[in-house]
Design an enzyme around this catalytic site. Structure first.
Site, mmCIF file in Angstrom:
data_model
loop_
_atom_site.group_PDB
_atom_site.id
_atom_site.type_symbol
_atom_site.label_atom_id
_atom_site.label_comp_id
_atom_site.label_asym_id
_atom_site.label_seq_id
_atom_site.Cartn_x
_atom_site.Cartn_y
_atom_site.Cartn_z
ATOM 1 N N HIS A 174 -8.153 -4.721 -0.644
ATOM 2 C CA HIS A 174 -6.836 -4.129 -0.430
ATOM 3 C C HIS A 174 -5.880 -5.032 0.354
ATOM 4 O O HIS A 174 -4.686 -4.755 0.395
ATOM 5 C CB HIS A 174 -6.994 -2.779 0.272
ATOM 6 C CG HIS A 174 -5.766 -1.929 0.234
ATOM 7 N ND1 HIS A 174 -5.064 -1.681 -0.929
ATOM 8 C CD2 HIS A 174 -5.096 -1.280 1.220
ATOM 9 C CE1 HIS A 174 -4.025 -0.913 -0.654
ATOM 10 N NE2 HIS A 174 -4.005 -0.660 0.630
ATOM 11 N N SER A 230 0.836 -1.189 0.000
ATOM 12 C CA SER A 230 0.000 0.000 0.000
ATOM 13 C C SER A 230 0.881 1.252 0.000
ATOM 14 O O SER A 230 1.655 1.449 -0.935
ATOM 15 C CB SER A 230 -0.958 -0.034 1.193
ATOM 16 O OG SER A 230 -1.926 0.988 1.085
ATOM 17 N N ASP A 255 -9.910 -4.092 -5.331
ATOM 18 C CA ASP A 255 -9.309 -3.160 -4.380
ATOM 19 C C ASP A 255 -9.908 -1.768 -4.578
ATOM 20 O O ASP A 255 -9.639 -1.094 -5.569
ATOM 21 C CB ASP A 255 -7.793 -3.131 -4.603
ATOM 22 C CG ASP A 255 -7.032 -2.342 -3.550
ATOM 23 O OD1 ASP A 255 -7.668 -1.570 -2.808
ATOM 24 O OD2 ASP A 255 -5.794 -2.506 -3.480
#
Length: 324
Positions: A303, A187, A273
């Site tokens: 995610h 991320s 996501d």
């Protein structure tokens, strides 16, 4: 959760025209030169972590303009030869946490540096210890709009510089083989890894998982989740700041960073996501300029992406490259 982005075939062909400032490279060269000139020797102290198979060191190294940045360094206990190393960057809001939370790389025989993210570490996980001593102008809650009026003041200028300086610091340590260093993160950590891959020389691999901070102009109009929504809320108040905001962001876009990569790359993407939409990840992957690249797509994941399955992919990738 429904699919909401481009089709798989469209994603694999997606190469958007990303706005890139003419002075992108000189901006980053000057930034790194300034911070390297303000540097000092890293401070490394072994700590009693209660771990028997891993040696743990508390590391403080000079980041942006010499600001002290914390990290953990984990080594396989008893290692006597310089080791290949992994530098890991942490997801949004988290800090370096506790050494016992990240043991896979050292258990696999690698040195593992986990960089604290300045000013973060109080949203999830076990905390961070690196302040961000630089003030900013008007901003929303979070980190995305801190210093957004000017690229020189923007928060991620400091974070990306910290990441490069983490690689620099690791190369100075006698336990590390300076020619076998890879970077990774998930991320936000994936976006930072892309920046480190672009701005550091001589890396052996760049491994971003579901990377954030890519293709800002598309992301802010496609997802209603934070952290991208921080930009939307900011622009909803500062209605005349659009051009200035996206000009600043253009110095930090992971797509532009990917264009400057020089190491093999292994990406991951999750096709459901909503935090880092698949097309923003593919925009970076399809522009990735390293000598080889691969992307692992998790069709039915949000995610969280591949989670521990992606670590297995990374370990196999490094083995294929002979980095063991």
């Amino acid at each position: 959760m429904p699919r909401f982005d481009l089709s798989r075939d469209e994603l694999e062909r997606y190469r958007p025209d990303i706005r890139e400032p003419a002075d992108f490279d000189t901006f980053w060269a000057a930034t790194l030169d300034e911070s390297r000139r303000a540097g000092w020797d890293p401070r490394v102290t072994q700590v009693d972590s209660r771990l028997r198979a891993v040696s743990v060191f508390d590391v403080t190294f000079p980041g942006f303009t010499g600001d002290p940045v914390k990290a953990w360094l984990l080594l396989p206990a008893g290692a006597t030869e310089p080791l290949p190393a992994i530098v890991e960057f942490v997801g949004y809001g988290g800090g370096r946490g506790l050494p016992s939370e990240r043991l896979a790389w050292s258990a696999a025989g690698y040195a593992h540096l986990i960089m604290d993210t300045r000013g973060q570490g109080s949203t999830w996980g076990s905390g961070g210890q690196t302040p961000d001593p630089h003030g900013t102008g008007a901003a929303t809650n979070g980190y995305m709009t801190r210093g957004i009026d000017d690229p020189a003041d923007y928060y991620y200028r400091r974070v990306f510089t910290d990441a490069v300086r983490a690689v620099d610091a690791l190369r100075t340590l006698p336990q590390i083989d300076p020619d076998r260093i890879a970077v990774t993160g998930g991320s936000q950590g994936g976006g930072i890894a892309l920046a480190a891959g672009a701005l550091s020389e001589g890396l052996v691999a760049v491994m971003p998982d579901v990377p954030f901070l890519c293709h800002f102009s598309r992301a802010v109009g496609l997802t209603d989740r934070d952290p991208y929504q921080e930009l939307v809320r900011y622009l909803g108040v500062h209605r005349d700041a659009r051009e200035r905001t996206f000009r600043t962001l253009s110095y930090f876009d992971g797509v532009s960073m990917a264009r400057r990569a020089s190491a093999p790359g292994l990406f991951s993407v999750a096709l459901m996501d909503f935090t880092c939409p698949p097309s923003t990840v593919y925009a970076a992957f399809n522009n990735y300029a390293g000598p080889s690249k691969r992307i692992v797509a998790y069709e039915f994941n949000d995610h969280e992406g591949g989670g521990a399955h992606q670590w297995t992919q990374q370990a196999a990738f490094l083995a294929e490259l002979g980095i063991q």
